[in-house]
Design a protein around this motif. Sequence first.
Motif, mmCIF file in Angstrom:
data_model
loop_
_atom_site.group_PDB
_atom_site.id
_atom_site.type_symbol
_atom_site.label_atom_id
_atom_site.label_comp_id
_atom_site.label_asym_id
_atom_site.label_seq_id
_atom_site.Cartn_x
_atom_site.Cartn_y
_atom_site.Cartn_z
ATOM 1 N N ARG A 144 0.851 -1.189 0.000
ATOM 2 C CA ARG A 144 0.000 0.000 0.000
ATOM 3 C C ARG A 144 0.887 1.240 0.000
ATOM 4 N N TYR A 145 0.642 2.130 -0.959
ATOM 5 C CA TYR A 145 1.292 3.437 -1.008
ATOM 6 C C TYR A 145 0.228 4.493 -0.702
ATOM 7 N N ALA A 146 0.580 5.496 0.084
ATOM 8 C CA ALA A 146 -0.396 6.540 0.397
ATOM 9 C C ALA A 146 0.319 7.857 0.668
ATOM 10 N N VAL A 147 -0.208 8.929 0.071
ATOM 11 C CA VAL A 147 0.256 10.281 0.368
ATOM 12 C C VAL A 147 -0.749 10.880 1.346
ATOM 13 N N VAL A 148 -0.279 11.289 2.510
ATOM 14 C CA VAL A 148 -1.154 11.786 3.575
ATOM 15 C C VAL A 148 -0.732 13.186 3.996
ATOM 16 N N ARG A 149 -1.711 14.059 4.151
ATOM 17 C CA ARG A 149 -1.446 15.372 4.733
ATOM 18 C C ARG A 149 -1.663 15.240 6.233
ATOM 19 N N GLU A 150 -0.565 15.267 6.980
ATOM 20 C CA GLU A 150 -0.642 15.093 8.424
ATOM 21 C C GLU A 150 -1.123 16.376 9.109
ATOM 22 N N GLY A 151 -1.654 16.213 10.313
ATOM 23 C CA GLY A 151 -2.174 17.340 11.069
ATOM 24 C C GLY A 151 -3.193 16.858 12.065
ATOM 25 N N PRO A 152 -3.935 17.785 12.702
ATOM 26 C CA PRO A 152 -4.980 17.389 13.657
ATOM 27 C C PRO A 152 -5.994 16.441 13.033
ATOM 28 N N GLU A 153 -6.274 16.627 11.742
ATOM 29 C CA GLU A 153 -7.189 15.749 11.017
ATOM 30 C C GLU A 153 -6.484 15.259 9.760
ATOM 31 N N PRO A 154 -5.698 14.182 9.852
ATOM 32 C CA PRO A 154 -4.966 13.678 8.686
ATOM 33 C C PRO A 154 -5.899 13.376 7.517
ATOM 34 N N LYS A 155 -5.423 13.664 6.312
ATOM 35 C CA LYS A 155 -6.228 13.442 5.111
ATOM 36 C C LYS A 155 -5.403 12.695 4.075
ATOM 37 N N THR A 156 -5.976 11.611 3.538
ATOM 38 C CA THR A 156 -5.325 10.863 2.468
ATOM 39 C C THR A 156 -5.498 11.607 1.150
ATOM 40 N N ILE A 157 -4.385 11.953 0.524
ATOM 41 C CA ILE A 157 -4.407 12.712 -0.730
ATOM 42 C C ILE A 157 -4.440 11.780 -1.936
ATOM 43 N N ALA A 158 -3.648 10.733 -1.891
ATOM 44 C CA ALA A 158 -3.600 9.752 -2.985
ATOM 45 C C ALA A 158 -3.175 8.418 -2.402
ATOM 46 N N THR A 159 -3.689 7.333 -2.961
ATOM 47 C CA THR A 159 -3.320 6.007 -2.465
ATOM 48 C C THR A 159 -3.332 5.007 -3.612
ATOM 49 N N LYS A 160 -2.517 3.973 -3.481
ATOM 50 C CA LYS A 160 -2.433 2.934 -4.499
ATOM 51 C C LYS A 160 -2.117 1.611 -3.826
ATOM 52 N N PHE A 161 -2.867 0.572 -4.194
ATOM 53 C CA PHE A 161 -2.621 -0.769 -3.675
ATOM 54 C C PHE A 161 -2.216 -1.677 -4.827
ATOM 55 N N LYS A 162 -1.289 -2.574 -4.565
ATOM 56 C CA LYS A 162 -0.894 -3.544 -5.589
ATOM 57 C C LYS A 162 -0.378 -4.806 -4.914
ATOM 58 N N ARG A 163 -0.423 -5.901 -5.650
ATOM 59 C CA ARG A 163 0.145 -7.165 -5.184
ATOM 60 C C ARG A 163 1.263 -7.586 -6.126
ATOM 61 N N LEU A 164 2.423 -7.880 -5.559
ATOM 62 C CA LEU A 164 3.543 -8.395 -6.329
ATOM 63 C C LEU A 164 3.591 -9.906 -6.190
ATOM 64 N N SER A 165 3.874 -10.582 -7.267
ATOM 65 C CA SER A 165 4.039 -12.033 -7.225
ATOM 66 C C SER A 165 5.530 -12.349 -7.131
ATOM 67 N N VAL A 166 5.943 -12.898 -5.993
ATOM 68 C CA VAL A 166 7.345 -13.230 -5.749
ATOM 69 C C VAL A 166 7.473 -14.747 -5.668
ATOM 70 N N ILE A 167 8.473 -15.286 -6.345
ATOM 71 C CA ILE A 167 8.663 -16.730 -6.387
ATOM 72 C C ILE A 167 9.864 -17.124 -5.532
ATOM 73 N N ILE A 168 9.637 -18.041 -4.591
ATOM 74 C CA ILE A 168 10.725 -18.634 -3.814
ATOM 75 C C ILE A 168 11.082 -19.977 -4.442
ATOM 76 N N GLY A 169 12.321 -20.111 -4.864
ATOM 77 C CA GLY A 169 12.759 -21.331 -5.529
ATOM 78 C C GLY A 169 12.950 -22.474 -4.557
ATOM 79 N N PRO A 170 13.100 -23.701 -5.085
ATOM 80 C CA PRO A 170 13.228 -24.893 -4.235
ATOM 81 C C PRO A 170 14.427 -24.837 -3.289
#
Length: 223
Positions: A144-170
Motif C-alpha cells: 500500500r502506497y499513500a500520500v497523507v497530509r498530516e495534522g490534527p485531522e490527517p487526510k489521504t491525498i492519494a493512495t495505491k494498492f498492488k500485489r507483487l508475485s514473488v517466487i521462492i525457488g526450491p
Amino acid sequence: MRPGLDDEPKRWTFGTLALLVGAAALSGCSSDSVVGTSDGSFGNRFSSFFSSATPGVTQAASRTASAPDIDCPGVDIRTGASTLNMAAKTTQATAGDLRYQLSFGQTARECLVQGDSLTIKVGVQGRVILGPMGSPGQVDVPLRYAVVREGPEPKTIATKFKRLSVIIGPDQSHVQFVDVEEGLTFPMPTASDLEAYVVYVGFDEIGDKNEKKPAKAAKKPQR
C-alpha cells in the motif's frame, strides 16, 4: 544458514541497491512493476533513481533534481505495517506456524511537477523469508502506497494498492523484492501545505477488500 525470522532487514547502500533489480529477477520476482518502467518523464533510469537517494528505511523531505523548487515529501513506513507474518492458521498462531515473513529494507522517492500537478515516484525494497511451515512457490506481497497530509485531522491525498508475485525457488530460504510506484499524482498544494505531506508505504493484507468497487448500473424497469 537460514536468516532468523525476526532479524532486522539489511540496510543496503544505494550503490548496492541498483544491482538489486537483477538479483530480484534472478531470485524469482515476477511482476511488471518489479523492475519498473519509465516513459522518460522523470529523466532517470531505475538504477539512477535509487542511487540518487539517501540510505535508510525512511527518507526526510528534501529537494530533488527533478523538482528543485519544492521540498519533495519524505517517505516513511506505516506504523504497524512494516512487517507481515503469514501463518498456516489464522487463530492462535505460533512461531512454528509461520509460512512467510515479509519486511522492508529501504525506500527511495523523487518528485515531478507537471503543470498544476505533482507526481511522486516511490520505490521500495524488501524481502520474503521462508518460515517453518512455508514451502517454495509463489508469494503475493500486498503493498500500500499513500500520500497523507498530516495534522490534527490527517487526510489521504492519494493512495495505491498492488500485489507483487514473488517466487521462492526450491533451494531458497528468502528472496528480495523491488517495486517502483509511479502513479501517485495529485493537484499541486501550496508550499505550506506540502510541508505536512508524508508518503507512507506498508503491507496491507486486506488491501483489495478496502478498494471502492464501481457502483452497479441501475436496472432499467421492465415494460
